[in-house]
Scaffold this active site. Structure first.
Site, mmCIF file in Angstrom:
data_model
loop_
_atom_site.group_PDB
_atom_site.id
_atom_site.type_symbol
_atom_site.label_atom_id
_atom_site.label_comp_id
_atom_site.label_asym_id
_atom_site.label_seq_id
_atom_site.Cartn_x
_atom_site.Cartn_y
_atom_site.Cartn_z
ATOM 1 N N GLY A 1 3.085 110.978 49.267
ATOM 2 C CA GLY A 1 3.263 110.150 48.084
ATOM 3 C C GLY A 1 1.932 109.643 47.584
ATOM 4 N N GLY B 1 0.039 106.684 44.412
ATOM 5 C CA GLY B 1 0.186 105.674 43.370
ATOM 6 C C GLY B 1 -1.174 105.114 43.021
ATOM 7 C CG PHE C 1 -1.616 103.136 47.213
ATOM 8 C CD1 PHE C 1 -1.830 104.232 48.044
ATOM 9 C CD2 PHE C 1 -0.343 102.929 46.702
ATOM 10 C CE1 PHE C 1 -0.797 105.086 48.370
ATOM 11 C CE2 PHE C 1 0.695 103.783 47.026
ATOM 12 C CZ PHE C 1 0.475 104.866 47.858
ATOM 13 C CB VAL D 1 0.400 108.413 51.792
ATOM 14 C CG1 VAL D 1 0.738 108.400 53.280
ATOM 15 C CG2 VAL D 1 0.061 107.012 51.317
ATOM 16 C CE LYS E 1 -1.578 102.988 52.087
ATOM 17 N NZ LYS E 1 -1.332 101.522 51.896
ATOM 18 C CG ASP F 1 3.146 93.858 46.929
ATOM 19 O OD1 ASP F 1 3.892 93.543 45.977
ATOM 20 O OD2 ASP F 1 2.549 94.945 46.996
#
Length: 404
Positions: A100, A102, A104, A107, A128, A222
């Site tokens: 995945g 995003g 950030f 991963v 990550k 979060d």
């Protein structure tokens, strides 16, 4: 995995000497950790003063490096990986093993064999690779390393190692085969059973309770379904500590900070004032409870405007067992505990109270969810479970009957 004994030694956050000039803080001399981007060293005046560093300094500093003193405070099972090792683990960060991504970064799934490092067992891992454009990405990477480098709990994802080499910032976690609660709840054709949802809620509550119970409370900041990861047995573990922050110290009742996080999960008082307390995490937890009950996301903009916000839409239904049935996740097909769902709904209603003082603490939430689980377990043994709830179309025929 069993929860650690309450009598175990309480975790205390590490603090270290560092050089400071106004809001600029620099850690010195971590092996191979060289911040090459010029932005990380701009406007650093000659350093003339010293102070103790705590986690709360992370969000206010613009240039941060880990030093060897901090590294020595980490769990002995935390490894400082070389970038070449991570390329080998992930087959050069192959897109074939992309899990995945995003804002950030990305991963990747990887595999560590037992020959890579002495004492490191063979296992699958999640690697990550952070996008550290600008200073915020580096600070979030550093916060994750420092928090998870010292925190260990069955309901926190385990950080196996990190890499800080040249301009790369990488984190290596235990691999969670069932992915995130977000994917399991909203993106799979099969529905999570009621018992599993309750257990996930309890696991996540234990993780937050552990953070809040530290000598200096850690505010997660979060909490949401995408940050709750599930192992092969659907044990829930909190992940992504990039926005975590130390709680108030001494006589202070809150920490004031720049508002960041996910707004649909964020507490109203945090959004309006920037005041951050552990009760902000409780509000976020309440939103996730609503998602577990209804099978709906916290915000769904494809719905009519009055129904888009889950908190606003669901509130009128939460205090009545009869009305609650209308908003329960239809994919459960009626296979859930009426009493258990009612208690969870009332708990969620308390958590999302506009007044932070009216929200329960995380230890109280853990106790409530444990009592629901124990009641369901007892009912299973004595009466059988699950019990099928009548279809919504027949509810008017039983409206005068006692609750199931």
């Amino acid at each position: 995995m069993k929860e650690s004994s309450s009598k175990s030694k309480q975790w205390k956050p590490f603090t270290a000497n560092c050089c400071s000039s106004k809001d600029q803080i620099i850690f010195t001399n971590i092996s191979r950790c060289k911040t090459s981007r010029s932005d990380f060293s701009k406007n650093i005046a000659p350093l003339s003063s010293f102070k103790r560093l705590s986690y709360s300094d992370l969000s206010g500093s613009s240039s941060l490096r880990i030093n060897k003193d901090i590294a020595q405070s980490f769990d002995p099972d935390l490894y400082d990986f070389q970038l070449s090792e991570l390329h080998a683990i992930t087959q050069n960060f192959s897109s074939t093993f992309l899990l995945g991504g995003g804002e950030f970064g990305r991963v990747h799934k990887g595999y560590i064999d037992d020959k890579l490092r002495q004492g490191l067992k063979a296992q699958h891992v999640a690697v990550k690779l952070l996008d550290i454009e600008g200073l915020q990405g580096h600070r979030e990477w550093l916060a994750e390393v420092i928090f998870l480098g010292q925190l260990r709990h069955p309901n926190l994802v385990k950080l196996i190692g990190y890499c800080c080499e040249d301009e790369e910032r990488v984190l290596v976690y235990e691999f969670m085969p069932q992915g995130s609660l977000e994917n399991q709840l909203f993106k799979r054709l099969t529905s999570l059973p009621w018992e599993t949802r309750l257990r996930i809620a309890l696991d996540a509550a234990k993780g937050l309770s552990f953070l809040h119970g530290a000598e200096k409370p850690v505010i997660y900041r979060d909490f949401k379904t995408s940050n709750v990861l599930l192992d092969s047995d659907f044990t829930a573990k909190l992940s992504d500590f990039g926005l975590a922050k130390m709680g108030p110290e001494g006589s202070k009742s809150h920490v004031t900070t720049r508002v960041i996080g996910t707004d649909r999960y964020a507490a109203p008082e945090y959004i309006s004032t920037g005041h951050l307390t552990t009760k902000c995490d409780v509000y976020s937890f309440g939103v996730v409870l609503l998602e577990l009950l209804t099978g709906r996301r916290a915000m769904e903009k494809t719905r009519p405007e009055t129904d888009q916000n889950l908190v606003d839409w669901s509130k009128p239904y939460l205090s009545s067992s009869k009305r609650l049935r209308y908003i329960m996740d239809p994919r459960l097909a009626g296979q859930y505990s009426v009493k258990g769902s009612k208690e969870m709904a009332l708990l969620a209603l308390q958590c999302i109270s506009l007044n932070p003082k009216d929200r329960p603490t995380m230890p109280t939430i853990v106790e409530t969810l444990e009592s629901i689980q124990q009641w369901m377990s007892m009912r299973t043994r004595t009466h059988g479970y699950p019990k099928i709830i009548p279809d919504f179309n027949t509810l008017d025929l039983i409206s005068n009957k006692s609750e199931l």
